[in-house]
Motif scaffolding. Structure first.
Motif, PDB file in Angstrom:
ATOM      1  N   PHE A  82      64.765 125.595 -63.939  1.00  0.00           N
ATOM      2  CA  PHE A  82      64.760 125.121 -62.445  1.00  0.00           C
ATOM      3  C   PHE A  82      64.060 123.731 -62.431  1.00  0.00           C
ATOM      4  CE2 PHE A  82      65.979 129.297 -62.050  1.00  0.00           C
ATOM      5  CZ  PHE A  82      66.910 129.315 -61.400  1.00  0.00           C
ATOM      6  N   THR A  91      69.916 134.983 -59.142  1.00  0.00           N
ATOM      7  CA  THR A  91      69.141 135.320 -58.073  1.00  0.00           C
ATOM      8  C   THR A  91      68.692 133.749 -57.422  1.00  0.00           C
ATOM      9  OG1 THR A  91      68.743 137.541 -58.676  1.00  0.00           O
ATOM     10  CG2 THR A  91      67.785 136.628 -56.396  1.00  0.00           C
ATOM     11  N   VAL A  92      67.899 133.428 -58.515  1.00  0.00           N
ATOM     12  CA  VAL A  92      66.997 132.174 -58.109  1.00  0.00           C
ATOM     13  C   VAL A  92      67.814 131.087 -57.702  1.00  0.00           C
ATOM     14  CG1 VAL A  92      64.920 130.909 -58.872  1.00  0.00           C
ATOM     15  CG2 VAL A  92      65.195 133.304 -59.548  1.00  0.00           C
ATOM     16  N   MET A  93      68.994 130.845 -58.190  1.00  0.00           N
ATOM     17  CA  MET A  93      70.030 129.836 -57.684  1.00  0.00           C
ATOM     18  C   MET A  93      69.960 129.710 -56.115  1.00  0.00           C
ATOM     19  SD  MET A  93      73.362 129.795 -60.092  1.00  0.00           S
ATOM     20  CE  MET A  93      73.757 131.479 -59.695  1.00  0.00           C
ATOM     21  N   VAL A  94      69.851 130.777 -55.403  1.00  0.00           N
ATOM     22  CA  VAL A  94      70.089 130.616 -54.011  1.00  0.00           C
ATOM     23  C   VAL A  94      68.791 129.963 -53.546  1.00  0.00           C
ATOM     24  CG1 VAL A  94      68.338 132.582 -53.315  1.00  0.00           C
ATOM     25  CG2 VAL A  94      70.765 132.337 -52.079  1.00  0.00           C
ATOM     26  N   PHE A  95      67.600 129.556 -54.339  1.00  0.00           N
ATOM     27  CA  PHE A  95      66.672 128.755 -53.646  1.00  0.00           C
ATOM     28  C   PHE A  95      66.944 127.307 -53.555  1.00  0.00           C
ATOM     29  CE2 PHE A  95      64.852 132.747 -54.670  1.00  0.00           C
ATOM     30  CZ  PHE A  95      64.211 133.065 -53.578  1.00  0.00           C
ATOM     31  N   ILE A 101      63.238 140.050 -57.409  1.00  0.00           N
ATOM     32  CA  ILE A 101      63.169 138.644 -57.374  1.00  0.00           C
ATOM     33  C   ILE A 101      63.376 138.398 -55.945  1.00  0.00           C
ATOM     34  CG2 ILE A 101      64.398 136.642 -58.205  1.00  0.00           C
ATOM     35  CD1 ILE A 101      65.109 138.202 -60.696  1.00  0.00           C
ATOM     36  N   SER A 152      71.135 138.710 -51.691  1.00  0.00           N
ATOM     37  CA  SER A 152      70.501 137.269 -52.357  1.00  0.00           C
ATOM     38  C   SER A 152      70.654 136.132 -51.539  1.00  0.00           C
ATOM     39  CB  SER A 152      71.263 137.187 -53.547  1.00  0.00           C
ATOM     40  OG  SER A 152      72.458 136.375 -53.386  1.00  0.00           O
TER      41      SER A 152
END
Lengths: 201, 201, 201, 201
Positions: free
Chosen positions: B29, C25-29, D22, D96
């Motif tokens: 990221f 999942t973290v792509m959503v941030f 997550i 998500s």
């Protein structure tokens, strides 16, 4: 839903492991140099993030102690029930606030409010762990072979930890350095007596 | 706590997997274009993040090697105890600092301080892995069928890796390019001898 | 290390699950409103992040297909070996780059370079999956009862997917809209034939 | 692929646990003071992030309820099939998106659009959970001993939750405070009847 009581603990352990692993790890992403440094400004920039590194290390250590205790407690639990799930989720909620406290105190180490919230967050985490342990002892979810006396001993240690965190929070009004010292007392307390226990065997 | 010694390794493996999975993944990221590029500036922007991509790839590879070795070591451990948990957490702590080093060297590849810290972080990770392995060998936590000699061989390879990382850290004062080369030597070292072992069988 | 070949696949599955769960999942941030909107500017802000939402959905779907295939493949593998670990890690490396491509194309949907890299990243992910599958088939790691013919069929489907992603990457030079269409073809391809297979039973 | 139907649920449970862990945790990283505060501005800064904290707590609670229900449902499922995987992934997709809604409403609590999207995201999550449950009931994937009647009861509760979330979304046009109240009704609804069930035993 009569068979709910026979649910094994494996999935709540796996979920807790996941949540704690994320909490304990993602904090490190606050450890970033904010300005692009040159050869001259680099040490100044590194010194600026030193408090962040220290607060990260303390939070990592404190959360790791909680994980070790969680590991040990759940190893001794026969099966889970709906209430135990919620006591665990309550614990995870307060543990999940730790990164906020860590970021706050790392960025503003000398503000008493930072030490205050850091202490309160650890107090709430330790309190919810004590509540979880109490529930397990009271409802006989422990394997029969487990010495309840040992758990009551640990509970007493928990109570001392609770008092220290509350003290750390409120003594930040006097001096943040007292709070810093107290944040280190609890991990020390959890490491040293364990050694004595080992000698006693 | 007398049954602590019979705790299976499954949960410390799962927790380590979680932590390592997060460390290894979330680094990506940082790979973001900082300015919104146009058709003209896009290649300049992409070239600017190339060092970040390279440092990500090296960190990914190094952490993956550690995970493979962790997987192999724990597969051979009979059961866990409290000290083994803490040796593992100590390893995870240093591994969790890798994203900081990766970000630092990716953003400032030519600053010797970046290579210095990157080398030190890998050195500490490798050192804590060696300490974990030593503890396992010394306390007879390995399955009886496991050849201790093989572990001592691996330990010697670990010692070479430790020396290389320390050398890479301090030679960054001479030239960061020497450090870059040394960061690539360790992964190569772990891949090539394995092939030889396979041929010997 | 002679028993390395009998290592169960459970831990590489757990580690892959962890890494893929984080990637997906973290792509959503990245889905965040960048300006604090008012009642008047809010729709403009929301429309601005629409391409990010679409690229998130496509990446989520593509990664989910890969996870389902990974789940199915590993369910049929008898045991793991060191090479299989590395084929898996190679796959995870390319999958871990997907968030970079998603962020790039979400922020700059009309730049051909964004579609180009998005296509290349999916191509490399699909290629490393094919390499993993080939290794499993060639080294007889599959349970005896598994129809190898079925895997060869799937491999052929993989090859079509590979060609489409490569085509999508290079046709971005002609028009990014052709690339967008092709990014949607692969998921469709994986859903529709499955239905036919179900009907055949 | 004839043995696909006998795949155990362990891996989809583990993957869901990872994704939900997550989603539920990383939201906390929006809880950051944006300006570096001084002793004077600190309380103003803390009050500014209070809505973020509240929206985090509501999202945490709602996602935790979904996880508890997911845990309970999958404990009662005999084995998984390809369609069940996709119903689960569909659920995870909508879950998500929750961090996006949480960030949106936390940053702009008084914009009706924030409450609208927050409500829609919860509605879609609850809808995809109901679709998953329906599929499980209709295809007899439940253990024989499980009372289907209990699941139909839960499904009815789900339908009420669905209506409330849809209502919350559209009543945000009248007043966001009505929406806020409704977002709290669903968690309450899931806690109180459970207590009655316990008393009935």
């Amino acid at each position: 839903m009569s068979n709910t009581n026979q649910i094994p603990t494996s999935r709540i352990e796996a979920f807790s492991d996941g949540v704690i692993a994320i909490i304990i790890t993602v904090m490190v992403f606050d450890l970033k140099l904010q300005e692009i440094p040159t050869d001259k400004t680099i040490w100044k920039e590194l010194i600026k993030i030193a408090p962040k590194f220290i607060s990260y290390a303390i939070s990592f250590l404190t959360l790791a102690i909680m994980w070790v205790n969680h590991h040990q407690l759940f190893h001794q639990i026969k099966h889970t029930d709906r209430k135990l799930l919620w006591y665990s989720i309550h614990l995870l909620f307060w543990m999940s606030i730790v990164p906020f406290g860590t970021n706050f105190i790392g960025a503003n180490p000398l503000l008493w409010q930072a030490s205050f919230f850091y202490g309160i967050i650890f107090f709430m985490s330790a309190l919810s762990f004590t509540m979880l342990r109490n529930y397990v002892i009271q409802t006989n979810l422990l394997h029969e072979s487990i010495n309840k006396q040992a758990h009551i001993k640990i509970r007493n240690k928990n109570r001392i930890a609770l008092s220290i965190y509350l003290l750390a929070a409120f003594l930040s009004l006097v001096s943040v350095y007292i709070s810093f010292a107290l944040f280190l007392v609890v991990p020390t307390m959890y490491f040293i007596p364990e050694k004595i226990t080992h000698l006693e065997k």
